[in-house]
Write a protein that holds these residues in place. Sequence first.
Motif, PDB file in Angstrom:
ATOM      1  N   TYR A  82       0.869  -1.176   0.000  1.00  0.00           N
ATOM      2  CA  TYR A  82       0.000   0.000   0.000  1.00  0.00           C
ATOM      3  C   TYR A  82       0.900   1.217   0.000  1.00  0.00           C
ATOM      4  O   TYR A  82       1.817   1.316   0.828  1.00  0.00           O
ATOM      5  CB  TYR A  82      -0.902   0.001   1.235  1.00  0.00           C
ATOM      6  CG  TYR A  82      -1.726  -1.255   1.383  1.00  0.00           C
ATOM      7  CD1 TYR A  82      -3.045  -1.302   0.940  1.00  0.00           C
ATOM      8  CD2 TYR A  82      -1.179  -2.405   1.950  1.00  0.00           C
ATOM      9  CE1 TYR A  82      -3.796  -2.465   1.062  1.00  0.00           C
ATOM     10  CE2 TYR A  82      -1.926  -3.570   2.071  1.00  0.00           C
ATOM     11  CZ  TYR A  82      -3.230  -3.597   1.626  1.00  0.00           C
ATOM     12  OH  TYR A  82      -3.969  -4.743   1.746  1.00  0.00           O
ATOM     13  N   MET A  83       0.647   2.164  -0.904  1.00  0.00           N
ATOM     14  CA  MET A  83       1.540   3.307  -1.035  1.00  0.00           C
ATOM     15  C   MET A  83       0.790   4.612  -1.222  1.00  0.00           C
ATOM     16  O   MET A  83      -0.273   4.663  -1.832  1.00  0.00           O
ATOM     17  CB  MET A  83       2.522   3.085  -2.195  1.00  0.00           C
ATOM     18  CG  MET A  83       1.874   2.848  -3.542  1.00  0.00           C
ATOM     19  SD  MET A  83       3.081   2.499  -4.858  1.00  0.00           S
ATOM     20  CE  MET A  83       3.668   0.879  -4.391  1.00  0.00           C
ATOM     21  N   CYS A  84       1.381   5.675  -0.678  1.00  0.00           N
ATOM     22  CA  CYS A  84       0.809   7.013  -0.843  1.00  0.00           C
ATOM     23  C   CYS A  84       1.922   8.043  -0.726  1.00  0.00           C
ATOM     24  O   CYS A  84       2.824   7.910   0.108  1.00  0.00           O
ATOM     25  CB  CYS A  84      -0.261   7.285   0.217  1.00  0.00           C
ATOM     26  SG  CYS A  84      -1.129   8.851  -0.026  1.00  0.00           S
ATOM     27  N   GLY A  85       1.861   9.055  -1.569  1.00  0.00           N
ATOM     28  CA  GLY A  85       2.855  10.117  -1.560  1.00  0.00           C
ATOM     29  C   GLY A  85       2.700  10.989  -2.785  1.00  0.00           C
ATOM     30  O   GLY A  85       1.710  10.875  -3.526  1.00  0.00           O
ATOM     31  N   PRO A  86       3.664  11.860  -3.057  1.00  0.00           N
ATOM     32  CA  PRO A  86       3.613  12.707  -4.246  1.00  0.00           C
ATOM     33  C   PRO A  86       3.570  11.874  -5.522  1.00  0.00           C
ATOM     34  O   PRO A  86       4.027  10.718  -5.530  1.00  0.00           O
ATOM     35  CB  PRO A  86       4.902  13.525  -4.149  1.00  0.00           C
ATOM     36  CG  PRO A  86       5.269  13.499  -2.700  1.00  0.00           C
ATOM     37  CD  PRO A  86       4.837  12.144  -2.213  1.00  0.00           C
ATOM     38  N   PRO A  87       3.045  12.436  -6.611  1.00  0.00           N
ATOM     39  CA  PRO A  87       2.869  11.655  -7.849  1.00  0.00           C
ATOM     40  C   PRO A  87       4.130  10.971  -8.357  1.00  0.00           C
ATOM     41  O   PRO A  87       4.085   9.802  -8.749  1.00  0.00           O
ATOM     42  CB  PRO A  87       2.361  12.707  -8.850  1.00  0.00           C
ATOM     43  CG  PRO A  87       1.674  13.720  -8.000  1.00  0.00           C
ATOM     44  CD  PRO A  87       2.466  13.796  -6.731  1.00  0.00           C
ATOM     45  N   GLU A  88       5.267  11.671  -8.361  1.00  0.00           N
ATOM     46  CA  GLU A  88       6.483  11.060  -8.898  1.00  0.00           C
ATOM     47  C   GLU A  88       6.956   9.922  -8.012  1.00  0.00           C
ATOM     48  O   GLU A  88       7.409   8.875  -8.501  1.00  0.00           O
ATOM     49  CB  GLU A  88       7.585  12.112  -9.044  1.00  0.00           C
ATOM     50  CG  GLU A  88       8.883  11.584  -9.657  1.00  0.00           C
ATOM     51  CD  GLU A  88       8.694  11.002 -11.056  1.00  0.00           C
ATOM     52  OE1 GLU A  88       9.545  10.190 -11.475  1.00  0.00           O
ATOM     53  OE2 GLU A  88       7.704  11.345 -11.735  1.00  0.00           O
ATOM     54  N   PHE A  89       6.828  10.075  -6.709  1.00  0.00           N
ATOM     55  CA  PHE A  89       7.173   8.978  -5.801  1.00  0.00           C
ATOM     56  C   PHE A  89       6.284   7.768  -6.063  1.00  0.00           C
ATOM     57  O   PHE A  89       6.750   6.631  -6.104  1.00  0.00           O
ATOM     58  CB  PHE A  89       7.022   9.431  -4.346  1.00  0.00           C
ATOM     59  CG  PHE A  89       7.085   8.295  -3.355  1.00  0.00           C
ATOM     60  CD1 PHE A  89       8.306   7.765  -2.970  1.00  0.00           C
ATOM     61  CD2 PHE A  89       5.924   7.736  -2.835  1.00  0.00           C
ATOM     62  CE1 PHE A  89       8.370   6.707  -2.069  1.00  0.00           C
ATOM     63  CE2 PHE A  89       5.979   6.682  -1.942  1.00  0.00           C
ATOM     64  CZ  PHE A  89       7.208   6.159  -1.556  1.00  0.00           C
ATOM     65  N   MET A  90       4.984   8.021  -6.251  1.00  0.00           N
ATOM     66  CA  MET A  90       4.044   6.930  -6.498  1.00  0.00           C
ATOM     67  C   MET A  90       4.402   6.187  -7.774  1.00  0.00           C
ATOM     68  O   MET A  90       4.362   4.952  -7.831  1.00  0.00           O
ATOM     69  CB  MET A  90       2.623   7.492  -6.594  1.00  0.00           C
ATOM     70  CG  MET A  90       2.185   8.254  -5.361  1.00  0.00           C
ATOM     71  SD  MET A  90       1.354   7.211  -4.195  1.00  0.00           S
ATOM     72  CE  MET A  90      -0.277   7.262  -4.897  1.00  0.00           C
ATOM     73  N   ARG A  91       4.752   6.941  -8.815  1.00  0.00           N
ATOM     74  CA  ARG A  91       5.103   6.305 -10.096  1.00  0.00           C
ATOM     75  C   ARG A  91       6.318   5.405  -9.915  1.00  0.00           C
ATOM     76  O   ARG A  91       6.329   4.252 -10.379  1.00  0.00           O
ATOM     77  CB  ARG A  91       5.398   7.386 -11.142  1.00  0.00           C
ATOM     78  CG  ARG A  91       5.659   6.823 -12.542  1.00  0.00           C
ATOM     79  CD  ARG A  91       6.189   7.880 -13.477  1.00  0.00           C
ATOM     80  NE  ARG A  91       7.525   8.324 -13.114  1.00  0.00           N
ATOM     81  CZ  ARG A  91       8.633   7.637 -13.368  1.00  0.00           C
ATOM     82  NH1 ARG A  91       8.578   6.457 -13.967  1.00  0.00           N
ATOM     83  NH2 ARG A  91       9.816   8.111 -13.011  1.00  0.00           N
TER      84      ARG A  91
END
Length: 288
Positions: free
Chosen positions: A243-252
Amino acid sequence: MEQLREWARSADEAGFPTGLPDGKPRNPVEAVAAPPRVPAEKSEREWFRAACITNIFKETSDSVSFEFEMRDGEAFHAQPGQFVAIRFEIEGHTHERCYAVSSLVSRGEVPRFTVKRVSSGCVSNWCHDHLRCGAWIRVSPPTGQFRLHPLNTERAVFMAAGIGMAPIFPMIKEALLFSERAVRVMIFDRDEESAPFLAPLRAFAERYRDRLDLTEIYVGKAGEVTQDAIADHLAGTCDASIYMCGPPEFMRRAEAAAISVGLCEDRIFVNANAAIPALQMSPNERAQ
């Protein structure tokens, strides 16, 4: 067009991405959930319920949590990982922002949302500087499909960057306190002082040392987390759900890293919940 600009500002201030990088959810869990359909006879006043700020907690130098209770005395129901839209009145103007519910409401904790100060964010700065106990806000019903997978025995890996820990934190508590799962938590942030909920996470790591592995990765103010670095930390987790959450580039990068180490895509859960345009509509528009 102005509505879309407001939507983008809302997502930016809340610290959440507006969706997956390609805009296409990989599975239903990753989809941005539509807000509850509101019957035409429901008024805006009924949809956004009045709530009172009852407690304030400073999480870090730039993150503050606000506890609230509903004015009508009725229960507020939220599952770990969900978010709410909150309406603020600031200098005669109405603003709506979406924030994750950062407490374990489904297990009896007081509802709470966490706000990270953004230098250009009029709402986040106002919350930090002016929102006090006793103040009234208006809160939408919780929504979002970013949830803990129901299997009780599989290992769970949680990855959060910055304020992305807000929806992740109650999910971690659910997994630790109400299951026997092995849990791994990976924090990505600038430094220890910037990481929200770090103290309770360390306390959990001490208390559940037999099944909680806490990894802290700090990259400095100008640093960034590469896909390869994330993959290194994920080595040996292909049997888990992540399960992951964070800024868009981190998520990618995190999603790509998870796939590269052998995790099945149906075990990768990305928090694509954010401010969604329907939350900016009038009650009649929401009902359509």
